[in-house]
Design an enzyme around this catalytic site. Structure first.
Site, PDB file in Angstrom:
ATOM      1  N   GLY A 240       0.665  -1.121  -0.163  1.00  0.00           N
ATOM      2  CA  GLY A 240      -0.102   0.133  -0.123  1.00  0.00           C
ATOM      3  C   GLY A 240       0.676   1.347   0.029  1.00  0.00           C
ATOM      4  O   GLY A 240       0.030   2.170  -0.305  1.00  0.00           O
ATOM      5  N   GLU A 275       3.658  -6.999   1.445  1.00  0.00           N
ATOM      6  CA  GLU A 275       3.317  -7.071   0.291  1.00  0.00           C
ATOM      7  C   GLU A 275       3.324  -6.181  -0.691  1.00  0.00           C
ATOM      8  O   GLU A 275       2.473  -5.555  -1.303  1.00  0.00           O
ATOM      9  CB  GLU A 275       2.012  -7.794   0.365  1.00  0.00           C
ATOM     10  N   GLY A 277       3.920  -3.652  -3.571  1.00  0.00           N
ATOM     11  CA  GLY A 277       4.009  -3.765  -5.080  1.00  0.00           C
ATOM     12  C   GLY A 277       4.476  -2.560  -5.630  1.00  0.00           C
ATOM     13  O   GLY A 277       5.620  -2.420  -6.499  1.00  0.00           O
ATOM     14  N   ARG A 278       3.391  -1.334  -5.545  1.00  0.00           N
ATOM     15  CA  ARG A 278       3.652  -0.296  -6.377  1.00  0.00           C
ATOM     16  C   ARG A 278       5.161   0.590  -5.853  1.00  0.00           C
ATOM     17  O   ARG A 278       5.794   0.965  -6.762  1.00  0.00           O
ATOM     18  CB  ARG A 278       2.711   0.798  -5.911  1.00  0.00           C
ATOM     19  N   ARG A 314      -4.450   3.713 -16.139  1.00  0.00           N
ATOM     20  CA  ARG A 314      -4.769   4.355 -14.879  1.00  0.00           C
ATOM     21  C   ARG A 314      -5.469   5.649 -14.954  1.00  0.00           C
ATOM     22  O   ARG A 314      -6.422   6.034 -14.093  1.00  0.00           O
ATOM     23  CB  ARG A 314      -3.170   4.614 -14.071  1.00  0.00           C
ATOM     24  N   TYR A 318      -8.447   5.550 -12.796  1.00  0.00           N
ATOM     25  CA  TYR A 318      -8.451   6.539 -11.462  1.00  0.00           C
ATOM     26  C   TYR A 318      -8.077   7.821 -11.287  1.00  0.00           C
ATOM     27  O   TYR A 318      -7.607   8.336 -10.496  1.00  0.00           O
ATOM     28  CB  TYR A 318      -7.002   5.834 -10.611  1.00  0.00           C
ATOM     29  N   CYS A 343     -11.207   5.301 -29.449  1.00  0.00           N
ATOM     30  CA  CYS A 343     -12.396   6.194 -29.510  1.00  0.00           C
ATOM     31  C   CYS A 343     -13.237   6.238 -28.323  1.00  0.00           C
ATOM     32  O   CYS A 343     -14.282   5.796 -28.143  1.00  0.00           O
ATOM     33  CB  CYS A 343     -13.159   5.740 -30.656  1.00  0.00           C
ATOM     34  N   GLU A 344     -12.545   6.939 -27.339  1.00  0.00           N
ATOM     35  CA  GLU A 344     -13.256   7.355 -26.051  1.00  0.00           C
ATOM     36  C   GLU A 344     -12.737   8.594 -25.806  1.00  0.00           C
ATOM     37  O   GLU A 344     -11.651   8.883 -25.651  1.00  0.00           O
ATOM     38  CB  GLU A 344     -12.928   6.309 -24.924  1.00  0.00           C
ATOM     39  N   TYR A 372       1.040  -1.315 -12.212  1.00  0.00           N
ATOM     40  CA  TYR A 372      -0.335  -1.423 -12.770  1.00  0.00           C
ATOM     41  C   TYR A 372      -0.339  -0.633 -14.249  1.00  0.00           C
ATOM     42  O   TYR A 372      -1.315   0.062 -14.272  1.00  0.00           O
ATOM     43  CB  TYR A 372      -1.381  -0.573 -11.784  1.00  0.00           C
TER      44      TYR A 372
END
Ligand SMILES: *Cc1c(COP(=O)(O)O)cnc(C)c1O
Length: 420
Positions: A240, A275, A277-278, A314, A318, A343-344, A372
């Site tokens: 985290g 744990e 990650g980022r 991302r 987010y 196309c968004e 991610y």
């Protein structure tokens, strides 16, 4: 600190000019720095040294590339996996099964069985029924499964709602007030060796206070469980810790985090597990892209790049910020929007951003794309699956191929009844 910097006016990853990678592999492409992964792995480990007996399990979901896992395996990291596919990757990278932790709210019977058969180190149970099923599978094999009970401490991580996991209404863990009763029932099952508790309250945390609050609650739970006669040997404190996505942002360092952990967990007398990650992967990668057009816009021009939301989700998912830099900056600046070809309207990386002046054909990077990033890529709009390159000093290798639309098309078929 990372190893993406300007050398003689051109962005390099370690000793390799990014332009050379674009030339050899094409764009868009993720580029990872071995030295940065190693540095982050060591700084995190050193930061936690004051906390005593520590087990580090890299959260594979942040960046599951096999070569990346190999780098972290060499650094002595175990793995935190959330699917059978991630477990297979950990093993393929040479991470011993006993150093692997299996998290996740929807482990299937098939996944639990496979993990038992390979000798998995620890199951982090998300609900009582999962523990009962696992105990049965283990007993049938004449085994006891090493496990912890994941607890939801009901703490607001203060992060984006989609990556908050430790509030009561989130899907993860058992409610902390029910944890003692569930723990007692599971501890009585012959197929289970219930060794402790686990938490993970969310990702991209910018402050230590929510983590500290959650750890304090877990400390109280450990005392309560011990008072009830349960030997508690392990506490898994999850991941985290956040990373800076914008130049100049300041985040808690691993050393500050480690000092807090050591203070809060003093006297617990357990093996602490983490744990991350980022914090390991985020700043160890960039997404290298090429400008297709600079399109005039109503207010600011649109820099249309060949990377899109399918390559780096991302920002669309987010509202995340990724710093954007030209690979060969002239020193001139412009205010522009940055968008991909999909196309968004959501395929927009930045609006009204002050950036290096770029023109069609120029190379540029999105920073902090090592976590991610590639792992969330899709082939939306029938685009290729983005490739990955690992740099080590002055050499580089393609560590994931660009999967072309024709390869994906070849896996689809028209049923007989539509052929005529
Ligand atoms: C996602 C996740 C992690 C890693 O989170 P980071 O914010 O990347 O450190 C760790 N543990 C669990 C259970 C997770 O789901």
């Amino acid at each position: 600190m990372d190893h993406f910097s300007l050398v003689d006016g051109a962005l390099h990853c370690e000793g390799v000019p990014l332009a050379a990678i674009a030339e050899a592999v094409g764009t868009p492409v993720y580029v990872y720095s071995t030295a940065t992964f190693e540095r982050h792995a060591r700084v995190f480990r050193e930061g936690l040294a004051p906390a005593g007996d520590v087990h580090l399990a890299y959260a594979i979901k942040a960046n599951p590339n096999l070569a990346v896992l190999r780098v972290l395996a060499r650094e002595g990291y175990g793995a935190d996996v959330v699917s059978g596919g991630e477990l297979a990757r950990a093993l393929a990278a040479g991470i011993p099964a006993k150093d692997v932790v299996f998290s996740g709210v929807g482990k299937t019977v098939g996944e639990l069985s496979t993990a038992l058969d390979v000798g998995l180190g620890q199951f982090n149970l998300e609900l009582e029924e999962e523990g009962v099923v696992l105990a049965g599978l283990a007993a049938a094999r004449g085994m006891r499964a090493d496990a912890t009970l994941r607890v939801n401490p009901d703490v607001d991580a203060g992060t984006h709602a989609k990556i908050s996991t430790g509030k009561r209404e989130n899907k993860f863990g058992v409610p902390i007030d029910q944890a003692p009763a569930i723990f007692a029932r599971l501890a009585g099952l012959p197929g289970l060796a219930l060794r402790g508790v686990a938490i993970h309250i969310g990702s991209q945390l910018s402050e230590l206070a929510p983590l500290e609050a959650a750890y304090a609650r877990i400390g109280a739970l450990v005392a309560e469980l011990r008072a009830a006669g349960h030997p508690i040997e392990r506490v898994d404190l999850g991941g985290g810790l956040g990373v800076p996505y914008r130049a100049g942002e300041v985040f808690p360092s691993p050393a500050e985090y480690g000092a807090m952990v050591a203070r809060v967990t003093k006297g617990w007398g357990v093996r602490l597990m983490f744990e991350p990650g980022r914090v390991i992967a985020g700043n160890a990668g960039v997404l290298l892209t090429k400008v297709i057009w600079v399109k005039p816009g109503a207010i600011n021009p649109y820099v249309i790049v060949d990377a899109a939301m399918n390559d780096l989700a991302r920002p669309a998912m987010y509202d995340a910020w990724h710093d954007f830099e030209a690979v060969s900056p002239s020193g001139a600046r412009m205010t522009a929007n940055i968008a991909g070809p999909v196309c968004e309207s959501g395929d927009t990386f930045a609006m009204a951003r002050d950036i290096d002046t770029v023109k069609s054909g120029d190379l540029a990077i999105f920073r902090t794309a090592g976590a991610y990033g590639a792992t969330m890529a899709s082939t939306y709009n029938s685009r290729a699956l983005v490739p990955e390159v690992l740099v080590d000093g002055d050499r580089f290798a393609v560590v994931a191929d660009r999967i072309l639309p024709e390869t994906i098309l070849a896996a689809e078929r028209i049923p007989d009844w539509l052929k005529a």
